[in-house]
Design a protein around this motif. Structure first.
Motif, mmCIF file in Angstrom:
data_model
loop_
_atom_site.group_PDB
_atom_site.id
_atom_site.type_symbol
_atom_site.label_atom_id
_atom_site.label_comp_id
_atom_site.label_asym_id
_atom_site.label_seq_id
_atom_site.Cartn_x
_atom_site.Cartn_y
_atom_site.Cartn_z
ATOM 1 N N GLN A 111 0.830 -1.219 0.000
ATOM 2 C CA GLN A 111 0.000 0.000 0.000
ATOM 3 C C GLN A 111 0.860 1.263 0.000
ATOM 4 O O GLN A 111 0.563 2.233 -0.688
ATOM 5 C CB GLN A 111 -0.894 0.030 1.237
ATOM 6 N N VAL A 115 1.518 4.567 -2.899
ATOM 7 C CA VAL A 115 1.458 6.027 -2.718
ATOM 8 C C VAL A 115 2.857 6.645 -2.802
ATOM 9 O O VAL A 115 3.085 7.757 -2.306
ATOM 10 C CB VAL A 115 0.742 6.446 -1.403
ATOM 11 N N TYR A 159 -0.424 7.991 8.012
ATOM 12 C CA TYR A 159 -0.296 6.625 7.471
ATOM 13 C C TYR A 159 -0.628 5.601 8.544
ATOM 14 O O TYR A 159 -0.711 5.934 9.724
ATOM 15 C CB TYR A 159 1.155 6.365 7.003
ATOM 16 N N PRO A 165 -3.147 5.356 3.999
ATOM 17 C CA PRO A 165 -2.306 4.356 3.319
ATOM 18 C C PRO A 165 -1.464 3.547 4.318
ATOM 19 O O PRO A 165 -0.966 4.110 5.300
ATOM 20 C CB PRO A 165 -1.384 5.209 2.433
#
Ligand code: AMP
Ligand code: MN
Ligand code: MN
Ligand code: MN
Length: 283
Positions: A111, A115, A159, A165
């Motif tokens: 993930q 990003v 995060y 993310p």
């Protein structure tokens, strides 16, 4: 029992802390801690080391762990104190709870890669001592090292948490199992940092009620991540639910944790300290 400077929640390199059990014991002693417990996540592999180090320093010690639990689709942490750290059912339960952390970490890294943050799995692994225990804290340290965030607090704002993310939901132990493993190994189960869960009031009531019904006996009122208002709120909850109160910094390492070992204020005098339930279990 006199008021003790008890610190019953912290982490070593055996989970996601940055100091060894021996270094933590020395730091606890130097900071004036009078009763200590090492509570690594889902792991008791550091208990004998902590016990030996505490004994060498004449520092009273309770065995400890912090079990990851899935409850109402959220993660809750249950601290266990004063159990037999060779209990087979507890060891097996913790082993099962740890399994799957590596796969989860691979998904977290995937993930993050999407990003624009490559190499997070390998980066986080550099901070891991126990290969079965890769945690979000290790990723947070890597994201700071890589210059993505300025500190771990910023990492957890941007995060690795629900909706951001790098968050991968995970199925941990059940509340019933976690409490049972601790209690059947002779210990006391404690709801860790209750103000840190995103429960609504109904779910929180369910957590406290079910926890008690399964044999849980205490709640952390004082922890490094509670404000004084939150500590006051959970002091009332402890009284309302007839739970004993625990006190622990949740120290992970110098420069990372704001609350050092032994640095919390005393418990509200109306509360029953959890160590009163554990006087026979102190090493
Ligand atoms: P895990 O068991 O892999 O889900 O990781 C949980 C760990 O991440 C916690 O025990 C903390 O060490 C760390 N953590 C989670 N949220 C925060 C936060 N807001 N600030 C600092 N550390 C956090
Ligand atoms: Mn941690
Ligand atoms: Mn925790
Ligand atoms: Mn903790």
């Amino acid at each position: 029992m006199p008021i003790l400077n008890a610190d019953l929640h912290c982490h070593s390199t055996v989970s996601d802390g940055t100091l060894t059990p021996e270094a933590l014991a020395a730091r606890a002693k130097a900071n004036g801690v009078e009763l200590w417990a090492l509570t690594d996540h889902d792991e008791v592999g550091g208990q004998q080391r902590a016990l030996d180090a505490a004994r060498a320093l004449a520092l009273p010690y309770l065995t400890g762990t912090e079990i990851s639990v899935s409850f109402c689709d959220l993660t809750v942490h249950i601290v266990g104190l004063g159990f037999d750290h060779s209990n087979a059912a507890l060891l097996q339960g913790l082993h099962r709870t740890r399994s799957g952390r590596s796969e989860r970490a691979q998904e977290m890294a995937e993930q993050l890669r999407r990003v624009g943050i490559p190499g997070a799995f390998e980066g986080a692994l550099k901070y891991v001592s126990n290969p079965e225990l890769i945690s979000r804290a290790h990723f947070a340290r890597y994201l700071v090292e890589a210059g993505v965030c300025k500190d771990v607090q910023e990492v957890f704002r941007k995060y690795l948490t629900d909706g951001k993310p790098g968050f991968v939901p995970h199925r941990w132990a059940s509340l019933r199992d976690a409490v049972r493993w601790i209690v059947e190994a002779g210990g006391v189960a404690v709801i860790a940092h209750p103000a840190r869960y995103n429960h609504g009031p109904t779910q929180e009531y369910a957590l406290f009620s079910e926890f008690k019904a399964h044999g849980g006996q205490a709640v952390e009122v004082l922890t490094g991540s509670h404000s004084s208002a939150e500590a006051a709120q959970y002091a009332e909850m402890a009284l309302e639910f007839g739970l004993a109160a625990s006190r622990g910094s949740d120290f992970h390492g110098p420069g990372e944790s704001h609350c050092d070992l032994g640095a919390l204020p005393p418990l509200d005098a109306r509360l029953r300290p959890v160590w009163e339930l554990l006087s026979e279990r102190v090493h």
